[in-house]
Design a protein around this motif. Structure first.
Motif, PDB file in Angstrom:
ATOM      1  N   UNK A  17      -1.274 -12.796   1.113  1.00  0.00           N
ATOM      2  CA  UNK A  17      -1.238 -11.365   0.803  1.00  0.00           C
ATOM      3  C   UNK A  17      -0.136 -10.682   1.600  1.00  0.00           C
ATOM      4  N   UNK A  18      -0.100 -10.958   2.904  1.00  0.00           N
ATOM      5  CA  UNK A  18       0.906 -10.324   3.757  1.00  0.00           C
ATOM      6  C   UNK A  18       2.318 -10.707   3.331  1.00  0.00           C
ATOM      7  N   UNK A  19       2.508 -11.964   2.990  1.00  0.00           N
ATOM      8  CA  UNK A  19       3.846 -12.419   2.583  1.00  0.00           C
ATOM      9  C   UNK A  19       4.282 -11.744   1.291  1.00  0.00           C
ATOM     10  N   UNK A  29       4.931  -0.756  -6.790  1.00  0.00           N
ATOM     11  CA  UNK A  29       3.691  -0.454  -7.513  1.00  0.00           C
ATOM     12  C   UNK A  29       2.857  -1.722  -7.665  1.00  0.00           C
ATOM     13  N   UNK A  30       1.537  -1.546  -7.530  1.00  0.00           N
ATOM     14  CA  UNK A  30       0.603  -2.664  -7.683  1.00  0.00           C
ATOM     15  C   UNK A  30       0.133  -2.667  -9.132  1.00  0.00           C
ATOM     16  N   UNK A  31       0.624  -3.622  -9.916  1.00  0.00           N
ATOM     17  CA  UNK A  31       0.370  -3.627 -11.363  1.00  0.00           C
ATOM     18  C   UNK A  31      -1.111  -3.721 -11.696  1.00  0.00           C
ATOM     19  N   UNK A  32      -1.881  -4.436 -10.884  1.00  0.00           N
ATOM     20  CA  UNK A  32      -3.299  -4.630 -11.171  1.00  0.00           C
ATOM     21  C   UNK A  32      -4.178  -3.478 -10.688  1.00  0.00           C
ATOM     22  N   UNK A  41      -2.635  -0.723  -0.871  1.00  0.00           N
ATOM     23  CA  UNK A  41      -3.361  -1.986  -0.898  1.00  0.00           C
ATOM     24  C   UNK A  41      -3.511  -2.570   0.502  1.00  0.00           C
ATOM     25  N   UNK A  42      -2.423  -2.559   1.270  1.00  0.00           N
ATOM     26  CA  UNK A  42      -2.457  -3.129   2.615  1.00  0.00           C
ATOM     27  C   UNK A  42      -3.349  -2.298   3.534  1.00  0.00           C
ATOM     28  N   UNK A 128      -3.554  -8.891  -6.209  1.00  0.00           N
ATOM     29  CA  UNK A 128      -2.984  -7.549  -6.363  1.00  0.00           C
ATOM     30  C   UNK A 128      -1.596  -7.473  -5.729  1.00  0.00           C
ATOM     31  N   UNK A 129      -1.482  -7.996  -4.514  1.00  0.00           N
ATOM     32  CA  UNK A 129      -0.186  -7.950  -3.822  1.00  0.00           C
ATOM     33  C   UNK A 129       0.867  -8.726  -4.600  1.00  0.00           C
ATOM     34  N   UNK A 130       0.498  -9.884  -5.129  1.00  0.00           N
ATOM     35  CA  UNK A 130       1.463 -10.678  -5.888  1.00  0.00           C
ATOM     36  C   UNK A 130       1.825 -10.026  -7.207  1.00  0.00           C
ATOM     37  N   UNK A 131       0.922  -9.184  -7.739  1.00  0.00           N
ATOM     38  CA  UNK A 131       1.244  -8.489  -8.989  1.00  0.00           C
ATOM     39  C   UNK A 131       2.406  -7.526  -8.810  1.00  0.00           C
TER      40      UNK A 131
END
Length: 245
Positions: A17-19, A29-32, A41-42, A128-131
């Motif tokens: 998530x952090x990466x 923007x967080x797409x999810x 998110x963080x 979420x972060x990867x989105x």
């Protein structure tokens, strides 16, 4: 699943998530999660990590409020997140198996509850972060996804807070096509009642690989397959969200 497995998952997913958040940047923007940027998110996930840590570290035996969101951004925010995630993992790893503290879903022990809950919390928010980067997220292990579906259906939505209700009794089937796991969700004017069985005929079936069903039930992606009464799939989308309060 063993507590050690959940802790390993929590450790890995928090680092992923952090990466992803760092690569996307806090303004992305967080797409999810429509309306959220990566910083939101963080801040949220880091707050939840500290909230969970406090129950085990301090031994709170009743509900204790969270500490609120930090007024941090950029590199300071990411450092704060990593510190909180590390402390959560270390606290749960070092806790006594018979530690007594508050929890809110059925589990073999409070420690088992918090390890499981935070592993799933962090995994969903890692997606979420990867989105924010676009593309496909890092895959979720199928057996872990099955456990997460079980937690959501037979834990969260068994509570009186669930809004997934209908005026006339209906049956929703959830099927993980790659593992063979099946849930029958009986809907009524009361909280859903879910069992790990075929349970007879269903009005609607949601089916697909466990990882995709897991994320779809958490409203992170479309259902990979839905047959029967589409209104029940739509009902899930509209009413099933788990919100922080």
């Amino acid at each position: 699943m063993e507590i050690e497995y959940f802790l390993e998952t929590l450790d890995r997913e928090g680092r992923l998530l952090a990466a992803a958040a760092e690569e996307a940047g806090v303004d992305a923007k967080v797409a999810t999660c429509p309306g959220w940027q990566v910083r939101d998110l963080v801040r949220h996930t880091g707050m939840v990590h500290r909230w969970a840590t406090a129950f085990v570290a301090e031994g709170y035996t009743s509900y204790h409020p969270d500490g609120g969101l930090p007024d941090l951004d950029g590199d300071e925010l990411m450092d704060w997140f990593r510190q909180g995630h590390r402390r959560l993992v270390d606290t749960l790893t070092g806790a006594s198996p018979d530690v007594e503290c508050w929890s809110f879903l059925p589990a073999p022990s409070p420690l088992a509850f918090w390890a499981r809950r935070q592993a799933h919390e962090t995994t969903v928010h890692r997606v979420d972060a990867e989105s924010a980067l676009g593309g496909e997220p890092t895959p979720v292990v199928a057996d872990f996804a099955v456990d997460g579906i079980d937690e959501l259906l037979r834990g969260f939505h068994a509570r009186s807070r669930s809004k997934v209700r209908v005026e006339e009794p209906r049956v929703l089937r959830v099927r993980a096509t790659d593992t063979g796991a099946v849930w029958t969700v009986r809907l009524s004017t009361q909280p859903p009642v879910s069992g790990r069985d075929e349970g007879g005929d269903a009005d609607c079936e949601l089916a697909g690989p466990a990882a995709r069903i897991y994320l779809a039930l958490w409203n992170r992606m479309p259902f990979p397959g839905a047959t029967g009464d589409a209104s029940l799939a739509a009902l899930w989308r509209e009413k099933s969200g788990i919100t922080w309060s």
